[in-house]
Design a protein around this motif. Structure first.
Motif, PDB file in Angstrom:
ATOM      1  N   ALA A  36       0.833  -1.298  -0.089  1.00  0.00           N
ATOM      2  CA  ALA A  36      -0.159   0.057  -0.167  1.00  0.00           C
ATOM      3  C   ALA A  36       0.994   1.199   0.108  1.00  0.00           C
ATOM      4  O   ALA A  36       0.624   2.350  -0.652  1.00  0.00           O
ATOM      5  CB  ALA A  36      -0.865   0.180   1.000  1.00  0.00           C
ATOM      6  N   ALA A  37       1.963   1.164   0.682  1.00  0.00           N
ATOM      7  CA  ALA A  37       2.757   2.440   0.873  1.00  0.00           C
ATOM      8  C   ALA A  37       3.447   2.829  -0.784  1.00  0.00           C
ATOM      9  O   ALA A  37       3.257   3.696  -1.175  1.00  0.00           O
ATOM     10  CB  ALA A  37       4.065   2.053   1.699  1.00  0.00           C
ATOM     11  N   ILE A  38       3.963   1.678  -1.331  1.00  0.00           N
ATOM     12  CA  ILE A  38       4.169   1.857  -2.640  1.00  0.00           C
ATOM     13  C   ILE A  38       3.329   2.162  -3.540  1.00  0.00           C
ATOM     14  O   ILE A  38       3.805   3.327  -4.403  1.00  0.00           O
ATOM     15  CB  ILE A  38       5.174   0.547  -3.117  1.00  0.00           C
ATOM     16  N   ASP A  39       2.365   1.602  -3.652  1.00  0.00           N
ATOM     17  CA  ASP A  39       1.355   2.040  -4.485  1.00  0.00           C
ATOM     18  C   ASP A  39       0.790   3.518  -4.294  1.00  0.00           C
ATOM     19  O   ASP A  39       0.480   3.911  -5.245  1.00  0.00           O
ATOM     20  CB  ASP A  39      -0.004   0.971  -4.193  1.00  0.00           C
ATOM     21  N   TYR A  40       0.699   3.996  -3.018  1.00  0.00           N
ATOM     22  CA  TYR A  40       0.150   4.970  -2.670  1.00  0.00           C
ATOM     23  C   TYR A  40       1.251   6.315  -3.350  1.00  0.00           C
ATOM     24  O   TYR A  40       1.033   7.176  -3.955  1.00  0.00           O
ATOM     25  CB  TYR A  40      -0.034   5.506  -1.268  1.00  0.00           C
ATOM     26  N   ALA A  41       2.512   6.025  -3.159  1.00  0.00           N
ATOM     27  CA  ALA A  41       3.560   6.884  -3.637  1.00  0.00           C
ATOM     28  C   ALA A  41       3.727   6.981  -4.972  1.00  0.00           C
ATOM     29  O   ALA A  41       3.648   8.154  -5.460  1.00  0.00           O
ATOM     30  CB  ALA A  41       4.980   6.463  -3.022  1.00  0.00           C
TER      31      ALA A  41
END
Length: 307
Positions: free
Chosen positions: A297-302
């Motif tokens: 989720a962190a990578i996808d959001y960024a």
């Protein structure tokens, strides 16, 4: 009034010296194998990733090589992501969540981001299921210049070339029942202070950076993890582990001034995960899955913010 917990090393009110540290160290017993549990899994990743030894801890008869896993075709034109696990060696899902992410999901980001993953920052503590290193030092308060923890110093050296260019850093942790039964009383005894009883939150939560909290980023991770395991509620004071809850499942710390791993870089998006493995509502696999969900989720959001 509750009596202050008795800790069987040292004199109450007096900080430990070398004799007390030696006494504490002598009580720490190997309970699992870094080589079997972690290094073997890293070795199997060599077919798909670049694996590097970025340091070694020489603790008497216990040398521990420190490994990081990188994207094979590193491209400086792509955004870069750092994932760290096992800064506190006893926090099992941080280590195995990082390894699970690499094995099952890192390939999804090939050609989109560069990945740098340090799955087990503190292998001596991993084997002994402890928070501190061999010198009774907390690595997650030691990401500072002239670090007192070799584990932290080695990771800082690894990350230094990327310090100002990282897009994301996710540091994988757990909050356990032993935080209250062992580690907080031990900390008070070590430092010659009183031990104040606390409350262990039941569920997953995040620690953002109070200097740059990125609330939408934190919320995106909470939303993803909520599909895997439950989110910790605030206590009666509206707090989690003594800090004000700023959004469901989110608190903030001053990560750099506290010497936390999340402050090791100037990544645009930073967070520390906290899984609760002792909950009757969560299995070890759910804990690993929650860590993986947080990283993804962190990578996808960024990436979505990058356009």
């Amino acid at each position: 009034m509750n009596a202050e917990p008795f800790y069987p090393i040292g004199t109450p009110g007096t900080p430990w010296g070398p004799a007390e540290v030696n006494q504490w160290r002598a009580q720490q017993q190997v309970q699992r194998s870094y080589a079997e549990d972690v290094v073997n899994k890293i070795e199997r990743l060599r077919e798909r990733f670049d694996v590097e030894q970025y340091g070694q801890l020489d603790y008497g008869t216990d040398p521990f090589p420190l490994y990081a896993v990188r994207s094979r075709n590193w491209d400086d034109q792509l955004p870069s992501v750092l994932v760290t696990g096992g800064v506190h060696g006893y926090e099992t899902s941080g280590v195995h969540g990082a390894l699970q992410f690499l094995d099952r999901h890192a390939g999804d980001y090939a050609g989109r981001v560069n990945l740098l993953v340090a799955p087990c920052v503190s292998p001596w503590a991993y084997e002994r299921i402890h928070r501190w290193n061999v010198d009774a030092v907390d690595p997650n308060r030691s990401f500072v210049s002239d670090s007192p923890a070799a584990e932290s110093a080695a990771l800082m050296k690894l990350v230094a070339p990327l310090r100002d260019t990282l897009l994301v850093h996710v540091d994988l942790h757990e909050t356990t029942d032993t935080d209250e039964s062992e580690f907080r009383p031990a900390l008070a005894a070590r430092d010659g202070k009183s031990s104040e009883p606390g409350e262990i939150p039941d569920g997953f939560y995040l620690v953002g950076d109070s200097e740059d909290p990125q609330p939408q980023f934190q919320q995106a991770i909470i939303d993803a993890v909520a599909k895997v395991t439950h989110i910790a509620p605030a206590d009666a004071k509206g707090e989690i582990i003594g800090s004000t809850v700023v959004a469901p499942g989110v608190i903030n710390y001053a990560v750099k001034s506290l010497g936390l791993c999340a402050g090791v870089s100037n990544a645009r998006y930073r967070t520390t995960t906290e899984v609760y493995p002792d909950s009757p509502r969560a299995t070890p696999q759910q804990c690993n899955d929650a860590q993986v969900a947080a990283v993804r989720a962190a990578i996808d959001y960024a990436l979505a913010q990058q356009g």
